[in-house]
Write an enzyme that holds these catalytic residues in place. Sequence first.
Site, PDB file in Angstrom:
ATOM      1  N   ASP A  49      54.195  52.256  40.714  1.00 46.07           N
ATOM      2  CA  ASP A  49      54.277  53.596  40.141  1.00 46.07           C
ATOM      3  C   ASP A  49      54.480  53.502  38.634  1.00 46.07           C
ATOM      4  O   ASP A  49      55.424  52.843  38.181  1.00 46.07           O
ATOM      5  CB  ASP A  49      55.437  54.372  40.757  1.00 46.07           C
ATOM      6  CG  ASP A  49      55.175  54.747  42.210  1.00 46.07           C
ATOM      7  OD1 ASP A  49      54.000  54.902  42.562  1.00 46.07           O
ATOM      8  OD2 ASP A  49      56.139  54.886  42.969  1.00 46.07           O
ATOM      9  N   THR A  51      42.402  47.473  46.708  1.00 45.13           N
ATOM     10  CA  THR A  51      43.329  48.303  47.468  1.00 45.13           C
ATOM     11  C   THR A  51      42.776  49.728  47.524  1.00 45.13           C
ATOM     12  O   THR A  51      41.880  50.093  46.756  1.00 45.13           O
ATOM     13  CB  THR A  51      44.717  48.329  46.818  1.00 45.13           C
ATOM     14  OG1 THR A  51      44.622  48.987  45.548  1.00 45.13           O
ATOM     15  CG2 THR A  51      45.259  46.921  46.626  1.00 45.13           C
ATOM     16  N   GLU A  93      43.224  51.350  44.197  1.00 47.07           N
ATOM     17  CA  GLU A  93      42.262  50.905  43.193  1.00 47.07           C
ATOM     18  C   GLU A  93      40.914  51.597  43.369  1.00 47.07           C
ATOM     19  O   GLU A  93      40.265  51.978  42.385  1.00 47.07           O
ATOM     20  CB  GLU A  93      42.080  49.392  43.267  1.00 47.07           C
ATOM     21  CG  GLU A  93      41.129  48.848  42.213  1.00 47.07           C
ATOM     22  CD  GLU A  93      40.986  47.344  42.285  1.00 47.07           C
ATOM     23  OE1 GLU A  93      40.209  46.803  41.479  1.00 47.07           O
ATOM     24  OE2 GLU A  93      41.637  46.722  43.140  1.00 47.07           O
TER      25      GLU A  93
END
Length: 207
Positions: free
Chosen positions: A119, A185, A188
Amino acid sequence: MFWGRRKAHKLSEKKQKLFEAYQHQQEDMQACLERTLEYGHVVLDVGCGRGESSLGYLAMRPDAYIIACDLFYDGLAQLCTAMKEAEIKNMTILLRDALDVLQALPDASVDVVLLFFPDPWPKNRHHKRRIMAQDGFMLHVKRVLKKDGVFVWRTDSQEYLEHGMEILQAEGFMSSQPFPIGWQTTYEKKACKLSQKISTVFCSLLR
C-alpha cells in the site's frame, strides 16, 4: 481510492474449510523455522495476497522454500487452493503480520525477500504507515538476509519509489543483479490497464 484494506472478503464454505485445514497444518512458526534449515534457497513473500508471486517464484525455482505471509485470509485461501491442486509441499502460509514473521526468523536465513505492490499510502500524513517506513521492518530485512541475499520491491507509485529509495540508501542497500520475473499479480495487471508505470528494485546489502 482507499489504501490500506481493513476487511477480508467473505469466503465460500469450501475455501473456508480448506484454509482452516492449511492454517492448522502450516501456521506453526517453529515448524516453519525448522523447515528453513532444510532448504538451500529460502524466500519470504511479504503481503503475498493470492500468492501469485510465491507461485511464480516456485515455477522459476522449484527447489526453493517459500514463506508466504499476509494479514488477509481471503487471498491466502486462494493460495491454499493452488497449493492443494499443484501438491506443493515446499511452501508455508502464515496469517501473520510480516514484522512478526521477520522478528521470528533467524539471522542470515533468507535468500530473497519479496515486497510486491505494498500500500503506497499516498497522503503525506500517512507515509509513516508505509511498510518500509515502519520501525524495525528494514532492520529485520537486513538481519535475516544472507550475505548475498536480495530484497525485491515493486511499486506503481513514483512518489513511493523515491521515498523507498531514500530508505534503502539510508539502510545501506545497493543495486544488485536482477533476475527475471515471469509472472504478474492481479494488482499489477490492473495497474498496467491504467497505463501506470511499474518499477522494480533489486538490492543487496553493502557488506
